[in-house]
Write an enzyme that holds these catalytic residues in place. Sequence first.
Site, mmCIF file in Angstrom:
data_model
loop_
_atom_site.group_PDB
_atom_site.id
_atom_site.type_symbol
_atom_site.label_atom_id
_atom_site.label_comp_id
_atom_site.label_asym_id
_atom_site.label_seq_id
_atom_site.Cartn_x
_atom_site.Cartn_y
_atom_site.Cartn_z
ATOM 1 C CB VAL A 63 -0.999 0.041 1.190
ATOM 2 C CG1 VAL A 63 -2.012 -1.086 1.099
ATOM 3 C CG2 VAL A 63 -0.281 0.047 2.536
ATOM 4 C CB SER A 141 -4.442 3.344 16.722
ATOM 5 O OG SER A 141 -4.006 2.994 18.025
ATOM 6 C CE1 TYR A 154 0.251 1.409 14.709
ATOM 7 C CE2 TYR A 154 -0.696 2.406 16.669
ATOM 8 C CZ TYR A 154 -0.769 1.484 15.638
ATOM 9 O OH TYR A 154 -1.872 0.660 15.533
ATOM 10 C CB ALA A 156 2.998 11.139 14.120
ATOM 11 C CE LYS A 158 -2.791 2.908 12.952
ATOM 12 N NZ LYS A 158 -3.357 2.258 11.751
ATOM 13 C CB ILE A 187 -7.425 -5.523 18.671
ATOM 14 C CG1 ILE A 187 -8.196 -4.193 18.685
ATOM 15 C CG2 ILE A 187 -8.287 -6.666 18.131
ATOM 16 C CD1 ILE A 187 -9.434 -4.150 19.538
#
Length: 248
Positions: A63, A141, A154, A156, A158, A187
């Site tokens: 992606v 998140s 992570y 930043a 999200k 999760i």
Amino acid sequence: MSLAGRNAVVTGGASGIGRAIALRLARDGADVAVLDLNRTGAEAVAREIAGLGRRSLAVETDVGSAASVAAAVERVHGGLGPAHVLVNDAGIADFVPLLQMTEEVWDRMLRVHLKGVFNCTRAFAPDMVAATWGRVVNMASVAGLIGGPGLAHYSAAKAGIIGFTKAIAHELGPLGVTVNAIAPGMIDTPMLRAANVPEEIIRHTTERNPIRRLGVPDDIAAACAYLASEEAGFVTGQVLSPNGGAAF
Ligand code: NAI
């Protein structure tokens, strides 16, 4: 919530939350393309979807690469037809304190999450605009809402996904396409286990959480099924955070 006659694209659909979403959307009637770096995993999920009586497709995709995503669009068009639902779920995780964070670690995180969401949304949105109907669901998140130690890159990425979601909700709403984000709490997935989150952090989170358990992928799949449904047509630019009450 019927998605009969709709084509869904789920990035990161080979594992964890993405797999649960792909299967849930198929159970709700959609035909599903699973886009993932992990071709073998994507093929296994596509077989599960076919077992539910739906059309399915596995497409090896990075992606973070616009060229790889453009090739995936061709495969989806050839295999299923235009996309009506796009779930941007692909992601990675690691815990790195800021003082040890290299440019490479930072760039890798932003590339997969933030650029990945941009690449896929830009590539599949024209299908939805042409149909004057579409649903984009982006995986953020709780880290994008409240941060967390070792998660500057992570969090930043999200938070960026949440900003992107809100911005394009303005642009695509008048064209019939809703755009929302899900901000899961912790999760239990292969990512969580591979990220070596210390057991005490998992225990502490679970004990503080009013629901007193870790989330499971189906908790997030249920939220996604709602946002992808016809019934959610008045919901856009929102962040839904299934987190057991760990963060309000
Ligand atoms: P997972 O590791 O089980 O699944 C992630 C999938 O994304 C894998 O199949 C992987 O191959 C794929 N992927 C990674 N990089 C890719 C790329 N460049 N191109 C295409 N596919 C790629 O992880 P999990 O836990 O299911 O996470 C899914 C999403 O949920 C991620 O965006 C993650 O950040 C988010 N999330 C997860 C939480 C958790 O506690 N597990 C909490 C909050 C958000």
